[in-house]
Design a protein around this motif. Structure first.
Motif, PDB file in Angstrom:
ATOM      1  N   ALA A 191      46.771  44.282  28.396  1.00 59.65           N
ATOM      2  CA  ALA A 191      45.292  44.447  28.332  1.00 59.65           C
ATOM      3  C   ALA A 191      44.999  43.425  27.955  1.00 59.65           C
ATOM      4  O   ALA A 191      43.557  43.205  28.895  1.00 59.65           O
ATOM      5  CB  ALA A 191      45.402  45.697  27.301  1.00 59.65           C
ATOM      6  N   LEU A 192      44.941  42.275  27.426  1.00 55.61           N
ATOM      7  CA  LEU A 192      44.335  41.336  26.871  1.00 55.61           C
ATOM      8  C   LEU A 192      43.960  40.359  28.250  1.00 55.61           C
ATOM      9  O   LEU A 192      43.733  39.770  28.922  1.00 55.61           O
ATOM     10  CB  LEU A 192      45.082  40.487  26.102  1.00 55.61           C
ATOM     11  N   MET A 193      45.543  40.503  29.191  1.00 57.05           N
ATOM     12  CA  MET A 193      45.173  39.796  30.500  1.00 57.05           C
ATOM     13  C   MET A 193      44.396  39.945  31.416  1.00 57.05           C
ATOM     14  O   MET A 193      43.919  39.271  32.092  1.00 57.05           O
ATOM     15  CB  MET A 193      46.672  39.399  30.410  1.00 57.05           C
ATOM     16  N   GLY A 194      44.536  41.570  31.364  1.00 54.21           N
ATOM     17  CA  GLY A 194      43.444  42.438  32.384  1.00 54.21           C
ATOM     18  C   GLY A 194      42.487  42.055  31.178  1.00 54.21           C
ATOM     19  O   GLY A 194      41.529  42.142  33.243  1.00 54.21           O
ATOM     20  N   ALA A 195      42.411  41.867  30.501  1.00 54.81           N
ATOM     21  CA  ALA A 195      40.670  41.698  30.307  1.00 54.81           C
ATOM     22  C   ALA A 195      39.964  40.050  31.083  1.00 54.81           C
ATOM     23  O   ALA A 195      38.654  40.199  31.200  1.00 54.81           O
ATOM     24  CB  ALA A 195      40.436  42.209  28.763  1.00 54.81           C
ATOM     25  N   VAL A 196      41.018  39.890  30.971  1.00 54.98           N
ATOM     26  CA  VAL A 196      40.683  38.006  30.794  1.00 54.98           C
ATOM     27  C   VAL A 196      40.678  38.595  32.256  1.00 54.98           C
ATOM     28  O   VAL A 196      39.653  37.823  32.960  1.00 54.98           O
ATOM     29  CB  VAL A 196      41.908  36.923  30.683  1.00 54.98           C
ATOM     30  N   TYR A 228      36.815  38.292  37.030  1.00 58.97           N
ATOM     31  CA  TYR A 228      36.052  38.429  37.981  1.00 58.97           C
ATOM     32  C   TYR A 228      33.964  38.374  38.057  1.00 58.97           C
ATOM     33  O   TYR A 228      33.464  38.251  38.693  1.00 58.97           O
ATOM     34  CB  TYR A 228      36.614  40.035  38.523  1.00 58.97           C
ATOM     35  N   MET A 229      34.086  39.033  36.349  1.00 63.58           N
ATOM     36  CA  MET A 229      32.487  39.396  36.035  1.00 63.58           C
ATOM     37  C   MET A 229      31.529  37.740  36.704  1.00 63.58           C
ATOM     38  O   MET A 229      30.484  38.203  36.617  1.00 63.58           O
ATOM     39  CB  MET A 229      32.472  40.031  35.128  1.00 63.58           C
ATOM     40  N   THR A 256      31.411  42.543  40.556  1.00 63.71           N
ATOM     41  CA  THR A 256      31.279  44.084  39.476  1.00 63.71           C
ATOM     42  C   THR A 256      31.777  44.901  39.546  1.00 63.71           C
ATOM     43  O   THR A 256      32.785  44.720  39.040  1.00 63.71           O
ATOM     44  CB  THR A 256      29.653  44.303  39.400  1.00 63.71           C
ATOM     45  N   SER A 257      31.946  45.786  40.329  1.00 61.05           N
ATOM     46  CA  SER A 257      32.921  47.172  40.751  1.00 61.05           C
ATOM     47  C   SER A 257      32.878  47.807  39.791  1.00 61.05           C
ATOM     48  O   SER A 257      32.020  48.116  39.107  1.00 61.05           O
ATOM     49  CB  SER A 257      33.717  45.326  41.830  1.00 61.05           C
ATOM     50  N   THR A 258      34.123  47.561  39.645  1.00 57.54           N
ATOM     51  CA  THR A 258      35.027  48.369  38.099  1.00 57.54           C
ATOM     52  C   THR A 258      34.976  48.005  36.746  1.00 57.54           C
ATOM     53  O   THR A 258      35.859  48.282  36.388  1.00 57.54           O
ATOM     54  CB  THR A 258      36.012  49.388  39.627  1.00 57.54           C
ATOM     55  N   ASN A 259      35.028  46.751  36.923  1.00 53.46           N
ATOM     56  CA  ASN A 259      35.752  45.378  36.332  1.00 53.46           C
ATOM     57  C   ASN A 259      34.621  46.394  34.865  1.00 53.46           C
ATOM     58  O   ASN A 259      35.466  46.198  34.042  1.00 53.46           O
ATOM     59  CB  ASN A 259      34.958  44.477  36.583  1.00 53.46           C
ATOM     60  N   PRO A 260      33.586  46.305  34.045  1.00 58.50           N
ATOM     61  CA  PRO A 260      33.383  46.980  33.205  1.00 58.50           C
ATOM     62  C   PRO A 260      33.635  47.600  32.567  1.00 58.50           C
ATOM     63  O   PRO A 260      34.048  47.991  32.018  1.00 58.50           O
ATOM     64  CB  PRO A 260      31.565  46.759  33.404  1.00 58.50           C
ATOM     65  N   GLN A 261      34.185  49.118  33.025  1.00 60.20           N
ATOM     66  CA  GLN A 261      34.550  49.818  33.289  1.00 60.20           C
ATOM     67  C   GLN A 261      36.283  49.334  33.057  1.00 60.20           C
ATOM     68  O   GLN A 261      36.786  50.496  31.455  1.00 60.20           O
ATOM     69  CB  GLN A 261      35.077  51.193  34.819  1.00 60.20           C
ATOM     70  N   MET A 262      36.880  49.528  33.603  1.00 58.45           N
ATOM     71  CA  MET A 262      37.558  48.610  33.103  1.00 58.45           C
ATOM     72  C   MET A 262      37.949  47.469  32.404  1.00 58.45           C
ATOM     73  O   MET A 262      39.118  47.683  31.506  1.00 58.45           O
ATOM     74  CB  MET A 262      38.726  47.518  34.714  1.00 58.45           C
TER      75      MET A 262
END
Length: 168
Positions: free
Chosen positions: A102-107, A112-113, A118-124
């Motif tokens: 989850a940490l690496m996904g957030a990084v 990307y942001m 933007t896309s779905t990145n804030p939701q993710m």
């Protein structure tokens, strides 16, 4: 709220559903890049272009990183991005090293942001933060239930020894 996320059994079920959803998103995105060929150079060039103008979408410090490091090492990013996305997805779906995944996904989402997407990145990111805050409770219904227990019982804890000396 934090205590609820970290300890409540019902929260672990909700977190499992969220973890599976976000894991599928990462797995699908990563596999698409692995199997379809991936070249980050166009994305990086586009992000650098967004750092100019009256209202830039990309901050100058990030554009400097992209132009000074990422563009020159695009081959590295062509491997790290698809495999990173795929492995984050695998970790989240299986519930293995869940908080690290989850940490690496957030990084990656923040990267990307920062690059103007933007896309779905804030939701993710929001879901990944919930998983991070929940800690082990987000992975109780997953392989971490056994992996973490194994690591705790088979690997001795590291004891750090330090002293504070009076310098006065």
């Amino acid at each position: 709220m934090i205590q609820y996320l970290r300890t409540n059994r019902f929260a672990s079920y909700i977190l499992t559903v969220l973890r599976l959803y976000i894991g599928w998103q990462w797995l699908h995105a990563g596999w698409g890049k692995i199997s379809g060929g991936f070249d980050a150079s166009g994305f990086l060039a586009g992000a650098i272009k967004q750092a100019t103008g009256e209202h830039p979408a990309v901050q100058p410090w990030w554009a400097d990183f992209l132009s000074g490091f990422a563009i020159h090492n695009v081959g590295l990013f062509n491997v790290l991005v698809p495999w990173g996305e795929f492995l984050v997805g695998v970790g989240l779906i299986l519930g293995t090293f869940t908080t690290f995944a989850a940490l690496m996904g957030a990084v990656m989402n923040f990267s990307y942001m920062f690059s103007g997407t933007t896309s779905t990145n804030p939701q993710m990111v929001l879901i990944e933060i919930l998983v991070l805050v929940a800690g082990f409770n987000a992975a109780k219904i997953g392989l971490d239930r056994w992996v973490i227990l194994f690591l705790k019982t088979k690997i001795p804890p590291v004891k750090l020894k330090y002293t504070l000396k009076n310098t006065a």
